[in-house]
Design an enzyme around this catalytic site. Structure first.
Site, mmCIF file in Angstrom:
data_model
loop_
_atom_site.group_PDB
_atom_site.id
_atom_site.type_symbol
_atom_site.label_atom_id
_atom_site.label_comp_id
_atom_site.label_asym_id
_atom_site.label_seq_id
_atom_site.Cartn_x
_atom_site.Cartn_y
_atom_site.Cartn_z
ATOM 1 N N ASN A 46 3.089 75.315 105.336
ATOM 2 C CA ASN A 46 3.079 74.011 104.681
ATOM 3 C C ASN A 46 1.700 73.718 104.096
ATOM 4 O O ASN A 46 0.684 74.096 104.679
ATOM 5 C CB ASN A 46 3.454 72.919 105.685
ATOM 6 N N ASP A 96 4.989 77.774 119.260
ATOM 7 C CA ASP A 96 4.836 76.394 118.811
ATOM 8 C C ASP A 96 5.154 75.447 119.970
ATOM 9 O O ASP A 96 6.107 75.654 120.722
ATOM 10 C CB ASP A 96 5.761 76.104 117.621
ATOM 11 N N HIS A 129 -1.495 78.116 109.060
ATOM 12 C CA HIS A 129 -0.674 78.777 110.073
ATOM 13 C C HIS A 129 0.635 79.180 109.421
ATOM 14 O O HIS A 129 1.237 78.410 108.671
ATOM 15 C CB HIS A 129 -0.429 77.863 111.280
ATOM 16 N N LEU A 130 1.050 80.386 109.731
ATOM 17 C CA LEU A 130 2.321 80.894 109.225
ATOM 18 C C LEU A 130 3.360 80.655 110.312
ATOM 19 O O LEU A 130 3.247 81.189 111.422
ATOM 20 C CB LEU A 130 2.170 82.388 108.929
ATOM 21 N N HIS A 131 4.345 79.798 110.000
ATOM 22 C CA HIS A 131 5.449 79.583 110.939
ATOM 23 C C HIS A 131 6.377 80.794 110.872
ATOM 24 O O HIS A 131 6.719 81.261 109.771
ATOM 25 C CB HIS A 131 6.273 78.357 110.532
ATOM 26 N N GLY A 150 4.402 68.365 104.817
ATOM 27 C CA GLY A 150 4.475 68.216 106.272
ATOM 28 C C GLY A 150 3.366 68.911 107.029
ATOM 29 O O GLY A 150 3.466 69.075 108.243
ATOM 30 N N GLN A 151 2.292 69.322 106.321
ATOM 31 C CA GLN A 151 1.186 69.950 107.065
ATOM 32 C C GLN A 151 0.517 68.917 107.957
ATOM 33 O O GLN A 151 0.092 67.850 107.491
ATOM 34 C CB GLN A 151 0.150 70.566 106.104
ATOM 35 N N SER A 152 0.472 69.208 109.250
ATOM 36 C CA SER A 152 -0.115 68.260 110.203
ATOM 37 C C SER A 152 -1.346 68.824 110.895
ATOM 38 O O SER A 152 -2.129 68.082 111.479
ATOM 39 C CB SER A 152 0.923 67.847 111.261
HETATM 40 P P1 AMP Z 1 2.546 71.949 110.283
HETATM 41 O O1 AMP Z 1 3.320 70.668 110.398
HETATM 42 O O2 AMP Z 1 3.082 72.919 109.302
HETATM 43 O O3 AMP Z 1 1.070 71.668 110.096
HETATM 44 O O4 AMP Z 1 2.720 72.669 111.679
HETATM 45 C C1 AMP Z 1 1.932 72.363 112.792
HETATM 46 C C2 AMP Z 1 2.651 72.931 113.973
HETATM 47 O O5 AMP Z 1 1.738 73.050 115.034
HETATM 48 C C3 AMP Z 1 3.785 72.026 114.467
HETATM 49 O O6 AMP Z 1 5.006 72.783 114.464
HETATM 50 C C4 AMP Z 1 3.339 71.659 115.877
HETATM 51 O O7 AMP Z 1 4.419 71.579 116.771
HETATM 52 C C5 AMP Z 1 2.393 72.766 116.228
HETATM 53 N N1 AMP Z 1 1.348 72.459 117.189
HETATM 54 C C6 AMP Z 1 0.484 71.415 117.143
HETATM 55 N N2 AMP Z 1 -0.378 71.483 118.172
HETATM 56 C C7 AMP Z 1 -0.065 72.611 118.864
HETATM 57 C C8 AMP Z 1 -0.590 73.239 120.037
HETATM 58 N N3 AMP Z 1 -1.625 72.720 120.702
HETATM 59 N N4 AMP Z 1 -0.006 74.383 120.462
HETATM 60 C C9 AMP Z 1 1.051 74.907 119.794
HETATM 61 N N5 AMP Z 1 1.583 74.367 118.689
HETATM 62 C C10 AMP Z 1 1.041 73.227 118.233
#
Ligand code: AMP
Length: 113
Positions: free
Chosen positions: A86, A29, A99-101, A92-94
Site C-alpha cells: 500500500n 501480521d 512492507h510487502l503483504h 490504506g498505508q498505516s
Molecule cells: P498497511 O496498512 O499496508 O500499512 O499495513 C500495516 C500492517 O502492519 C497491518 O496489516 C497491521 O496489522 C500490521 N502491523 C502493525 N503493527 C504490527 C506489529 N507490531 N507486528 C506485526 N504487524 C503489525
C-alpha cells in the site's frame, strides 16, 4: 528512530519472525486478514513505495523472492497468494516503512475494495 518496523528489524520489539536474511525480515501480521498474512520488510528504512529509487531495485526484487519462499513454506504457492504494497493514505498505508503483504489460504476477492 521511532519507526515500529525498524524496531522489529532491530529486535527492539517482538514479532513472530518467520524468515530473516541480510536485507529483509518476514513476520506474521498482528491483525491477519487471511489464514496466511505475512509482512516482508527491508531492513533499510524506506517510508513509502514512492521513496523506492533505482538503487533499491535489487532489494525490491529480493523481497519478491522472499515472498516466494514464504509462500512455499506456508504451502500456499500452488493454491495462489496475493502480494501487495500500500502507498499512502487512500490505499490504506498505516505503517510508513514499506512492507510487502503476503496473503493466502483463502480465495482472494477482486477488486480488493
Ligand atoms: P498497511 O496498512 O499496508 O500499512 O499495513 C500495516 C500492517 O502492519 C497491518 O496489516 C497491521 O496489522 C500490521 N502491523 C502493525 N503493527 C504490527 C506489529 N507490531 N507486528 C506485526 N504487524 C503489525
Amino acid at each position: 528512530m521511532s519507526c515500529i518496523f525498524c524496531k522489529i528489524a532491530n529486535k527492539e520489539i517482538p514479532a513472530k519472525i518467520i524468515y530473516e536474511d541480510e536485507h529483509t525480515v518476514a513476520f506474521e501480521d498482528l491483525n491477519p486478514q487471511a489464514p496466511v498474512h505475512v509482512l516482508i520488510i527491508p531492513k533499510k528504512h524506506i517510508s513509502t513505495p514512492l521513496d523506492i529509487h533505482t538503487e533499491d531495485n535489487a532489494l525490491i526484487g529480493h523481497m519478491y523472492q522472499v515472498a516466494n519462499t514464504v509462500a512455499k513454506e506456508k504451502q500456499i504457492d500452488k493454491r495462489g497468494f496475493r502480494t501487495l504494497m500500500n502507498c499512502n493514505k487512500e490505499a490504506g498505508q498505516s505503517v510508513f516503512h514499506i512492507h510487502l503483504h503476503v496473503l493466502g489460504g483463502r480465495v482472494m476477492m477482486w477488486p480488493p475494495g
